[in-house]
Write a protein that holds these residues in place. Structure first.
Motif, PDB file in Angstrom:
ATOM      1  N   ALA A 139       0.831  -1.206   0.000  1.00 53.44           N
ATOM      2  CA  ALA A 139       0.000   0.000   0.000  1.00 53.44           C
ATOM      3  C   ALA A 139       0.865   1.255   0.000  1.00 53.44           C
ATOM      4  CB  ALA A 139      -0.928  -0.010   1.211  1.00 53.44           C
ATOM      5  N   LEU A 140       1.944   1.241   0.785  1.00 58.78           N
ATOM      6  CA  LEU A 140       2.835   2.398   0.827  1.00 58.78           C
ATOM      7  C   LEU A 140       3.544   2.583  -0.506  1.00 58.78           C
ATOM      8  CD1 LEU A 140       4.037   4.652   2.592  1.00 58.78           C
ATOM      9  CD2 LEU A 140       5.868   3.074   3.207  1.00 58.78           C
ATOM     10  N   LYS A 141       3.953   1.485  -1.120  1.00 56.51           N
ATOM     11  CA  LYS A 141       4.628   1.570  -2.414  1.00 56.51           C
ATOM     12  C   LYS A 141       3.716   2.191  -3.472  1.00 56.51           C
ATOM     13  CE  LYS A 141       7.194  -1.214  -5.770  1.00 56.51           C
ATOM     14  NZ  LYS A 141       7.651  -2.599  -6.123  1.00 56.51           N
ATOM     15  N   LYS A 142       2.450   1.819  -3.444  1.00 56.61           N
ATOM     16  CA  LYS A 142       1.488   2.400  -4.391  1.00 56.61           C
ATOM     17  C   LYS A 142       1.367   3.905  -4.169  1.00 56.61           C
ATOM     18  CE  LYS A 142      -3.294   2.037  -5.981  1.00 56.61           C
ATOM     19  NZ  LYS A 142      -4.604   1.341  -5.804  1.00 56.61           N
ATOM     20  N   LYS A 143       1.328   4.322  -2.908  1.00 56.19           N
ATOM     21  CA  LYS A 143       1.242   5.746  -2.607  1.00 56.19           C
ATOM     22  C   LYS A 143       2.477   6.485  -3.110  1.00 56.19           C
ATOM     23  CE  LYS A 143       0.816   9.002   1.238  1.00 56.19           C
ATOM     24  NZ  LYS A 143       0.586   9.181   2.699  1.00 56.19           N
ATOM     25  N   VAL A 144       3.664   5.897  -2.905  1.00 51.35           N
ATOM     26  CA  VAL A 144       4.899   6.530  -3.379  1.00 51.35           C
ATOM     27  C   VAL A 144       4.865   6.683  -4.893  1.00 51.35           C
ATOM     28  CG1 VAL A 144       7.385   6.232  -3.608  1.00 51.35           C
ATOM     29  CG2 VAL A 144       6.271   5.722  -1.427  1.00 51.35           C
ATOM     30  N   GLU A 145       4.464   5.649  -5.590  1.00 47.55           N
ATOM     31  CA  GLU A 145       4.431   5.692  -7.060  1.00 47.55           C
ATOM     32  C   GLU A 145       3.466   6.747  -7.566  1.00 47.55           C
ATOM     33  OE1 GLU A 145       5.525   0.970  -7.822  1.00 47.55           O
ATOM     34  OE2 GLU A 145       3.445   1.653  -7.905  1.00 47.55           O
ATOM     35  N   GLU A 146       2.384   6.990  -6.815  1.00 46.70           N
ATOM     36  CA  GLU A 146       1.381   7.961  -7.256  1.00 46.70           C
ATOM     37  C   GLU A 146       1.740   9.395  -6.865  1.00 46.70           C
ATOM     38  OE1 GLU A 146      -2.200   6.563  -5.493  1.00 46.70           O
ATOM     39  OE2 GLU A 146      -2.511   4.954  -6.962  1.00 46.70           O
ATOM     40  N   GLU A 147       2.292   9.585  -5.660  1.00 42.32           N
ATOM     41  CA  GLU A 147       2.505  10.933  -5.152  1.00 42.32           C
ATOM     42  C   GLU A 147       3.957  11.388  -5.169  1.00 42.32           C
ATOM     43  OE1 GLU A 147       0.637  11.597  -1.382  1.00 42.32           O
ATOM     44  OE2 GLU A 147      -1.017  10.233  -1.812  1.00 42.32           O
TER      45      GLU A 147
END
Length: 531
Positions: free
Chosen positions: A385-393
């Motif tokens: 979940a954190l990795k997805k947030k990093v990739e998006e933001e």
């Protein structure tokens, strides 16, 4: 001495700083003492064993791996530690003390003690699976009954106070087991003054009766052996008597009861014993301040010339193959690094939120800074979940998911402009000291709740402390000026490197052995008085 170490995490698939520190202590203790280790390993793990100097590893296969909180396989570990082959091996080894790492070691200690007490006297000295000669068996049967084997006293190595981060039923379980470990031990060590204060307030009846010491972890030997980065402004000191801990020197002792809670520990302090802080000998405060002013003046004079020279030096440094094409040493120190395990208690999300705000303010672009994150745990649900947030933001952020050895860590830290340790509480935070060993300054939470600040002193400009609980927008406004003051960050990194490299594995082990011997003497005297 003969020491038995009990730790779920050791050298098999090491996943946290606890395993790294346990390996460090065993490695140093094994230089002058015999050490036997009972540890866990993940199910199906078949890699070669790494003994770190121990005489043997007695491994227990565990179904759950990668965590040390209430959800770990502590009951399975306890049952495995009581198997006959382990009990026989421990009986033959005959330890003088048992060093139990964290709360889950107590259940294993109790199970092992019961298994040893149940061993037939002759079986305790026979090899695993060995058959006794008929004459020996007959003699044993005819002999008068012997006293059961009694396991050596328990020393509680409390690497992390888990009840500080537990919740609900888990918190109740952890509180009960950590209280019991404190009560059962002949002495306890913790990694920070913050943890010592917490335990003293939580369990005054346990901590007042048994010695409670603060023993700071040392920079691990494989990191200490690496050279300084090319932009370092000082020479490596000789590790000599000057850096040893003088436990009997009154100049190295102060009364912790007179210190304000959260006040920085005495510079270089290594051990706290029942309120007494024991540490390296230090220069007078006046001399230290004068040295700091002179060094700061020199930094300001060097200015951009020093930064450019640092870039040219770093550009010639060869990167490990695993990092080639990912990092650019020609850019000098340009990384905004987060080096924590990807788990909720380490709060890496705070780093992401801060970096996002710095990017929106244009600070990353102006300073040429690039966020980089690494640590175990990216494969977990939380990590994904954190990795997805990093990739998006924060798409410019570099994520390293593979294991990093000392050479890779040194390469990253030598290119780090600022290392950010995002959690509000950490028993120690070994990556802060590892970063410092390569001249990387760190930003940590204020208030003394990150144990590494007991070694790296804010008042000596060895670490940067801020209130990390502030909203990311406010925190970014405070961090941005530091990113723009390159010379100030370099000064913090330089003095931090000197301190980080002054406290060694050998000194840590010497202190631990002394504390254990003193506790054993007090324990024996107490038994005699009650006999």
């Amino acid at each position: 001495m003969k020491l038995l170490v009990i730790s779920i995490e050791f050298s098999a698939a090491t996943f946290s700083g606890n395993g790294i520190y346990c390996r460090s202590q065993v490695r140093a203790l094994s230089q002058h003492h015999e050490v036997l280790v009972i540890c866990g390993k993940p199910a199906g793990y078949s890699e070669p064993r790494v003994l770190e100097g121990a005489v043997d590893l007695l491994e227990v296969e565990l179904s759950s791996w990668g965590r040390l909180d209430a959800g770990c396989s502590w009951q399975q570990f306890s049952a495995g530690a009581a198997c006959t082959s382990i009990a026989q091996r421990v009986a033959r080894f005959a330890p003088e003390a048992v060093l139990g790492v964290d709360w889950h070691s107590l259940a294993a200690f109790d199970s092992l003690a019961a298994a040893l007490a149940a061993l037939p006297p002759a079986a305790a000295v026979a090899g695993p699976g060995a058959e006794l000669p008929l004459a020996t068996a007959a003699a044993a049967a005819a002999a008068p009954p012997q006293q059961p084997y009694v396991l050596a006293p328990y020393v509680f190595l409390n690497y992390r106070v888990y009840m500080r981060s537990g919740s609900g039923a888990d918190a109740a379980l952890l509180r009960d087991l950590e209280r019991r470990a404190l009560q059962r031990s002949v002495c306890t060590t913790v990694l920070s003054r913050s943890d010592a204060e917490f335990l003293t307030e939580a369990f005054p009846e346990a901590t007042l009766k048994k010695p409670l010491h603060v023993l700071l972890p040392a920079l691990r030997a494989d990191m200490a052996a690496l050279p300084l980065p090319a932009d370092a402004k000082w020479e490596l000191p000789m590790v000599s008597d000057r850096y040893k801990v003088y436990l009997d020197d009154p100049r190295c002792v102060s009364d912790a009861s007179e210190r304000t809670k959260g006040e920085p520990m005495q510079q270089g302090a290594a051990v706290s014993s029942n309120g007494a802080l024991i540490g390296h000998q230090r220069e007078s405060q006046q001399q230290q301040q004068q040295q700091q002013r002179e060094q700061e003046r020199q930094r300001q004079q060097q200015g951009n010339q020093a930064q450019l020279q640092g870039k040219r030096s770093l550009a010639s440094t060869a990167l490990p193959a695993t990092l080639q094409g990912i990092l650019d040493p020609g850019r000098g120190r340009y990384l905004l690094t987060c080096a924590v395990r990807i788990s909720p208690e380490k709060e890496p999300g705070r780093f992401v939120d801060l970096a996002v705000q710095l990017a929106r303010r244009g600070a990353l672009e102006r300073c040429g800074a690039v966020p980089l994150m690494f640590g175990a745990g990216w494969g977990s649900e939380y990590g994904q979940a954190l990795k997805k947030k990093v990739e998006e933001e924060l798409p410019q952020c570099i994520i390293l998911e593979s294991f990093l050895g000392p050479a890779e860590l040194a390469a990253i830290y030598s290119l780090t402009l600022l290392n950010i340790h995002p959690c509000l509480y950490d028993a120690y935070g070994m990556t802060i000291v590892e970063a410092a060993s390569q001249g990387s300054p760190s930003l940590v939470n204020h208030g003394g709740h990150v144990g590494a600040t007991d070694l790296l002193d804010r008042s000596a400009s060895e670490v940067i402390c801020m209130d990390l609980s502030l909203p990311a927008t406010q925190l970014a406004a405070q961090v941005e000026p530091w990113l723009e003051k390159g010379t100030s960050l370099r000064y913090v990194g330089d003095v931090a490197a000197r301190k980080a490299r002054s406290w060694t594995e050998e000194a840590n082990a010497d202190c631990l052995v002394r504390l254990v011997k003193e506790a054993l003497q007090e324990h024996a005297a107490g038994k005699e008085n009650t006999a």
